[in-house]
Motif scaffolding. Structure first.
Motif, PDB file in Angstrom:
ATOM      1  N   GLY A  30      91.245 107.208 -52.956  1.00  0.00           N
ATOM      2  CA  GLY A  30      91.298 107.663 -51.571  1.00  0.00           C
ATOM      3  C   GLY A  30      90.508 108.931 -51.348  1.00  0.00           C
ATOM      4  N   VAL A  31      90.652 109.888 -52.255  1.00  0.00           N
ATOM      5  CA  VAL A  31      89.904 111.152 -52.131  1.00  0.00           C
ATOM      6  C   VAL A  31      88.405 110.882 -52.187  1.00  0.00           C
ATOM      7  CG1 VAL A  31      89.376 113.320 -53.308  1.00  0.00           C
ATOM      8  CG2 VAL A  31      91.754 112.638 -52.978  1.00  0.00           C
ATOM      9  N   ARG A  32      87.979 110.052 -53.115  1.00  0.00           N
ATOM     10  CA  ARG A  32      86.541 109.746 -53.216  1.00  0.00           C
ATOM     11  C   ARG A  32      86.018 109.111 -51.933  1.00  0.00           C
ATOM     12  NH1 ARG A  32      84.168 108.702 -58.729  1.00  0.00           N
ATOM     13  NH2 ARG A  32      85.446 109.901 -60.183  1.00  0.00           N
ATOM     14  N   ARG A  33      86.780 108.166 -51.377  1.00  0.00           N
ATOM     15  CA  ARG A  33      86.318 107.507 -50.154  1.00  0.00           C
ATOM     16  C   ARG A  33      86.233 108.491 -48.987  1.00  0.00           C
ATOM     17  NH1 ARG A  33      89.430 103.031 -52.253  1.00  0.00           N
ATOM     18  NH2 ARG A  33      91.295 103.855 -51.201  1.00  0.00           N
ATOM     19  N   VAL A  34      87.210 109.385 -48.870  1.00  0.00           N
ATOM     20  CA  VAL A  34      87.179 110.376 -47.792  1.00  0.00           C
ATOM     21  C   VAL A  34      85.979 111.303 -47.954  1.00  0.00           C
ATOM     22  CG1 VAL A  34      88.356 112.412 -46.864  1.00  0.00           C
ATOM     23  CG2 VAL A  34      89.630 110.301 -47.273  1.00  0.00           C
ATOM     24  N   PRO A  38      91.089 114.083 -28.180  1.00  0.00           N
ATOM     25  CA  PRO A  38      90.723 112.730 -28.593  1.00  0.00           C
ATOM     26  C   PRO A  38      89.731 112.699 -29.757  1.00  0.00           C
ATOM     27  CG  PRO A  38      90.649 112.917 -26.199  1.00  0.00           C
ATOM     28  CD  PRO A  38      90.830 114.308 -26.741  1.00  0.00           C
ATOM     29  N   GLU A  39      88.794 113.627 -29.795  1.00  0.00           N
ATOM     30  CA  GLU A  39      87.807 113.624 -30.872  1.00  0.00           C
ATOM     31  C   GLU A  39      88.461 113.987 -32.202  1.00  0.00           C
ATOM     32  OE1 GLU A  39      84.367 113.473 -33.194  1.00  0.00           O
ATOM     33  OE2 GLU A  39      84.959 112.525 -31.300  1.00  0.00           O
ATOM     34  N   ARG A  40      89.356 114.957 -32.193  1.00  0.00           N
ATOM     35  CA  ARG A  40      90.056 115.328 -33.423  1.00  0.00           C
ATOM     36  C   ARG A  40      90.930 114.166 -33.906  1.00  0.00           C
ATOM     37  NH1 ARG A  40      91.204 120.210 -35.865  1.00  0.00           N
ATOM     38  NH2 ARG A  40      93.073 120.248 -37.188  1.00  0.00           N
ATOM     39  N   MET A  41      91.579 113.467 -32.968  1.00  0.00           N
ATOM     40  CA  MET A  41      92.414 112.325 -33.332  1.00  0.00           C
ATOM     41  C   MET A  41      91.559 111.208 -33.919  1.00  0.00           C
ATOM     42  SD  MET A  41      95.688 111.646 -33.256  1.00  0.00           S
ATOM     43  CE  MET A  41      95.785 110.675 -34.754  1.00  0.00           C
ATOM     44  N   ARG A  42      90.399 110.984 -33.322  1.00  0.00           N
ATOM     45  CA  ARG A  42      89.501 109.948 -33.838  1.00  0.00           C
ATOM     46  C   ARG A  42      89.073 110.254 -35.264  1.00  0.00           C
ATOM     47  NH1 ARG A  42      84.587 109.115 -35.143  1.00  0.00           N
ATOM     48  NH2 ARG A  42      83.964 111.255 -34.628  1.00  0.00           N
ATOM     49  N   ARG A  43      88.708 111.508 -35.525  1.00  0.00           N
ATOM     50  CA  ARG A  43      88.271 111.888 -36.872  1.00  0.00           C
ATOM     51  C   ARG A  43      89.411 111.753 -37.876  1.00  0.00           C
ATOM     52  NH1 ARG A  43      85.880 117.728 -36.077  1.00  0.00           N
ATOM     53  NH2 ARG A  43      85.181 117.520 -38.244  1.00  0.00           N
ATOM     54  N   SER A  44      90.625 112.118 -37.464  1.00  0.00           N
ATOM     55  CA  SER A  44      91.770 112.013 -38.366  1.00  0.00           C
ATOM     56  C   SER A  44      92.066 110.560 -38.714  1.00  0.00           C
ATOM     57  CB  SER A  44      93.004 112.662 -37.732  1.00  0.00           C
ATOM     58  OG  SER A  44      92.814 114.049 -37.543  1.00  0.00           O
ATOM     59  N   LEU A  45      92.045 109.679 -37.719  1.00  0.00           N
ATOM     60  CA  LEU A  45      92.293 108.259 -37.973  1.00  0.00           C
ATOM     61  C   LEU A  45      91.197 107.669 -38.856  1.00  0.00           C
ATOM     62  CD1 LEU A  45      93.540 107.083 -34.461  1.00  0.00           C
ATOM     63  CD2 LEU A  45      94.903 107.324 -36.549  1.00  0.00           C
ATOM     64  N   GLU A  46      89.986 108.135 -38.681  1.00  0.00           N
ATOM     65  CA  GLU A  46      88.875 107.675 -39.517  1.00  0.00           C
ATOM     66  C   GLU A  46      89.114 108.032 -40.981  1.00  0.00           C
ATOM     67  OE1 GLU A  46      84.793 109.660 -39.514  1.00  0.00           O
ATOM     68  OE2 GLU A  46      84.401 107.864 -38.320  1.00  0.00           O
ATOM     69  N   LEU A  47      89.637 109.237 -41.222  1.00  0.00           N
ATOM     70  CA  LEU A  47      89.929 109.642 -42.595  1.00  0.00           C
ATOM     71  C   LEU A  47      91.095 108.845 -43.172  1.00  0.00           C
ATOM     72  CD1 LEU A  47      89.436 113.521 -42.586  1.00  0.00           C
ATOM     73  CD2 LEU A  47      87.773 111.701 -42.946  1.00  0.00           C
ATOM     74  N   LEU A  48      92.097 108.552 -42.349  1.00  0.00           N
ATOM     75  CA  LEU A  48      93.204 107.705 -42.813  1.00  0.00           C
ATOM     76  C   LEU A  48      92.688 106.343 -43.257  1.00  0.00           C
ATOM     77  CD1 LEU A  48      96.197 108.213 -40.339  1.00  0.00           C
ATOM     78  CD2 LEU A  48      96.012 109.006 -42.692  1.00  0.00           C
ATOM     79  N   GLN A  49      91.799 105.765 -42.458  1.00  0.00           N
ATOM     80  CA  GLN A  49      91.246 104.452 -42.796  1.00  0.00           C
ATOM     81  C   GLN A  49      90.409 104.532 -44.061  1.00  0.00           C
ATOM     82  OE1 GLN A  49      91.985 101.612 -41.375  1.00  0.00           O
ATOM     83  NE2 GLN A  49      93.121 102.368 -39.609  1.00  0.00           N
ATOM     84  N   ALA A  50      89.714 105.636 -44.269  1.00  0.00           N
ATOM     85  CA  ALA A  50      88.907 105.789 -45.477  1.00  0.00           C
ATOM     86  C   ALA A  50      89.790 105.984 -46.706  1.00  0.00           C
ATOM     87  CB  ALA A  50      87.947 106.969 -45.324  1.00  0.00           C
ATOM     88  N   PHE A  51      90.833 106.814 -46.585  1.00  0.00           N
ATOM     89  CA  PHE A  51      91.735 107.025 -47.726  1.00  0.00           C
ATOM     90  C   PHE A  51      92.397 105.715 -48.122  1.00  0.00           C
ATOM     91  CE2 PHE A  51      95.227 108.430 -50.277  1.00  0.00           C
ATOM     92  CZ  PHE A  51      94.779 109.599 -50.866  1.00  0.00           C
ATOM     93  N   ALA A  52      92.847 104.962 -47.115  1.00  0.00           N
ATOM     94  CA  ALA A  52      93.346 103.591 -47.314  1.00  0.00           C
ATOM     95  C   ALA A  52      94.480 103.503 -48.322  1.00  0.00           C
ATOM     96  CB  ALA A  52      92.197 102.653 -47.711  1.00  0.00           C
ATOM     97  N   ALA A  53      95.495 104.359 -48.155  1.00  0.00           N
ATOM     98  CA  ALA A  53      96.730 104.216 -48.919  1.00  0.00           C
ATOM     99  C   ALA A  53      97.453 102.959 -48.441  1.00  0.00           C
ATOM    100  CB  ALA A  53      97.611 105.440 -48.714  1.00  0.00           C
ATOM    101  N   PRO A  54      98.398 102.443 -49.221  1.00  0.00           N
ATOM    102  CA  PRO A  54      99.150 101.271 -48.746  1.00  0.00           C
ATOM    103  C   PRO A  54      99.754 101.465 -47.360  1.00  0.00           C
ATOM    104  CG  PRO A  54      99.584 101.616 -51.065  1.00  0.00           C
ATOM    105  CD  PRO A  54      98.742 102.786 -50.617  1.00  0.00           C
ATOM    106  N   VAL A  55     100.221 102.686 -47.070  1.00  0.00           N
ATOM    107  CA  VAL A  55     100.730 103.030 -45.747  1.00  0.00           C
ATOM    108  C   VAL A  55      99.996 104.267 -45.255  1.00  0.00           C
ATOM    109  CG1 VAL A  55     102.725 104.035 -44.536  1.00  0.00           C
ATOM    110  CG2 VAL A  55     103.018 101.987 -45.940  1.00  0.00           C
ATOM    111  N   SER A  56      99.626 104.278 -43.973  1.00  0.00           N
ATOM    112  CA  SER A  56      99.107 105.459 -43.299  1.00  0.00           C
ATOM    113  C   SER A  56     100.006 105.723 -42.102  1.00  0.00           C
ATOM    114  CB  SER A  56      97.674 105.235 -42.820  1.00  0.00           C
ATOM    115  OG  SER A  56      96.811 104.923 -43.887  1.00  0.00           O
ATOM    116  N   TYR A  57     100.323 106.991 -41.856  1.00  0.00           N
ATOM    117  CA  TYR A  57     101.168 107.248 -40.691  1.00  0.00           C
ATOM    118  C   TYR A  57     100.763 108.535 -39.980  1.00  0.00           C
ATOM    119  CZ  TYR A  57     104.137 110.265 -43.724  1.00  0.00           C
ATOM    120  OH  TYR A  57     104.612 111.222 -44.582  1.00  0.00           O
ATOM    121  N   VAL A  58     101.068 108.544 -38.678  1.00  0.00           N
ATOM    122  CA  VAL A  58     100.753 109.658 -37.797  1.00  0.00           C
ATOM    123  C   VAL A  58     102.066 110.313 -37.396  1.00  0.00           C
ATOM    124  CG1 VAL A  58      99.717 110.345 -35.601  1.00  0.00           C
ATOM    125  CG2 VAL A  58      98.691 108.484 -36.950  1.00  0.00           C
TER     126      VAL A  58
END
Length: 342
Positions: free
Chosen positions: A235-239, A171-191
């Motif tokens: 996206g890279v800068r935000r991450v 769960p902690e690794r998943m949380r960190r990954s989703l946090e990075l997706l939200q920071a990158f903020a591409a038009p689409v994010s997918y798991v």
């Protein structure tokens, strides 16, 4: 920083850059390569390190596939813009990871046919691609906390500019990954449930080394779009700011909305059942239904035949489609995403 033990087998690749030294350094990884024109030569793989004291270590990687240009440009631009004072920790830049492929503008290496993202964990005594994979997994990744692996559709596919991560049971690794997706903020994010290349991908290598991996699929089609390049750069800068390695003084736009989707298996993909000319019947970003026609494959050698029909197996959003018209049986035509479910 990950403390994985250095493997007993040593890489034959050497670095002109000292990753433990503060400051900004640029140079090459030297991959020994003996050929007719150069008996004791080496392949120059560009590498750089920007380090400023303690902090996270991030590998910024592109050119995993040589015909995917958006990440190579975005990482190179950031490298030129940054100085050591802009960093808290370490940034390692590997902007054209499979350099023979990048130099040729090909997905795979023209030297050994190697697809770097199907070559991990590699072999320190193997061909060039296997040696590069070994060096990344066993020398670079053990130094890192995060890896940003920028891909696009390359020569054969076009994506809605996207960022992605792999579903994790922790769960902690998943949380960190989703946090990075939200920071990158591409038009689409997918798991994704699993990478297309299984345990031979950089995603799997990062998991083995305890490194958080974030990937992208930034448009493609053998070209560079302004929208995809801007999504990559910002996206890279935000991450990097989110993980604390980039100073707040380095500007980044606020994250725009991102649509969170998932890709969960073979039914999300559409493949050509025949060879011929591909006529797409839907476009990127469209919502489709199960059983809907996806495309037609026209037989150019027997034009009196009715075209073969490719169907979507499930409902979803079109996030990727094939670009070249000429198609062989087994080529990917589309893939979908559906609303993310934890």
């Amino acid at each position: 920083m990950n403390q994985t033990t250095t493997p007993a087998r040593a890489s034959r690749i050497t670095s002109e850059v000292d990753f433990a030294r503060d400051g900004k350094q640029v140079g090459f990884l030297r991959l020994p390569h003996s050929v007719h024109r150069s008996a004791y030569g080496w392949i120059p793989i560009p590498v750089a390190c920007v380090r400023n004291g303690a902090g996270p270590t991030v590998l910024l990687m592109a050119g995993n596939h040589g015909d995917e240009y958006e990440g190579q440009i975005a990482h190179a631009k950031l490298l030129r813009q940054l100085e050591a004072k802009d960093v808290r920790g370490t940034l390692i830049f590997l902007t054209s990871a499979n350099f023979p492929a990048a130099d040729a503008g090909m997905r795979t290496s023209p030297i050994d046919g190697g697809n770097l993202n199907r070559s991990f964990p590699g072999d320190p005594d193997g061909g060039p691609t296997a040696q590069i994979a070994w060096y990344i997994e066993n020398v670079l990744l053990p130094q890192c906390d995060y890896v940003l692996d920028l891909h696009s559709g390359g020569s054969s596919l076009m994506y809605v500019p996207s960022a992605n991560c792999q579903r994790a049971t922790d769960p902690e690794r998943m949380r960190r990954s989703l946090e990075l997706l939200q920071a990158f903020a591409a038009p689409v994010s997918y798991v994704t449930d699993a990478a297309q290349g299984g345990d031979q991908t950089l995603t799997a290598a990062a998991r083995r080394q305890g490194v958080v991996h974030l990937g992208t699929e930034l448009a493609g089609g053998g070209t560079v779009t302004l929208a995809a390049l801007r999504a990559a750069e910002q996206g890279v800068r935000r991450v990097l700011q989110r993980v604390g390695v980039l100073a707040d003084s380095v500007p980044a736009d606020p994250p725009p909305p991102t649509r969170l989707l998932q890709v969960r298996g073979p039914t999300y993909f559409v493949y050509a059942a025949e060879r011929g000319f591909f006529e797409p019947l839907v476009e990127l970003g469209e919502e489709v239904a199960a059983g809907q026609q996806a495309g037609l494959i026209h037989s150019h050698d027997t034009p009196w035949r009715e075209p073969a029909v490719a169907l979507f197996q499930r409902a979803g959003v079109v996030i990727c489609k094939r670009v070249p018209c000429r198609t062989e049986r087994g080529d990917c035509l589309f893939h979908l995403g559906s609303t993310y479910e934890a």
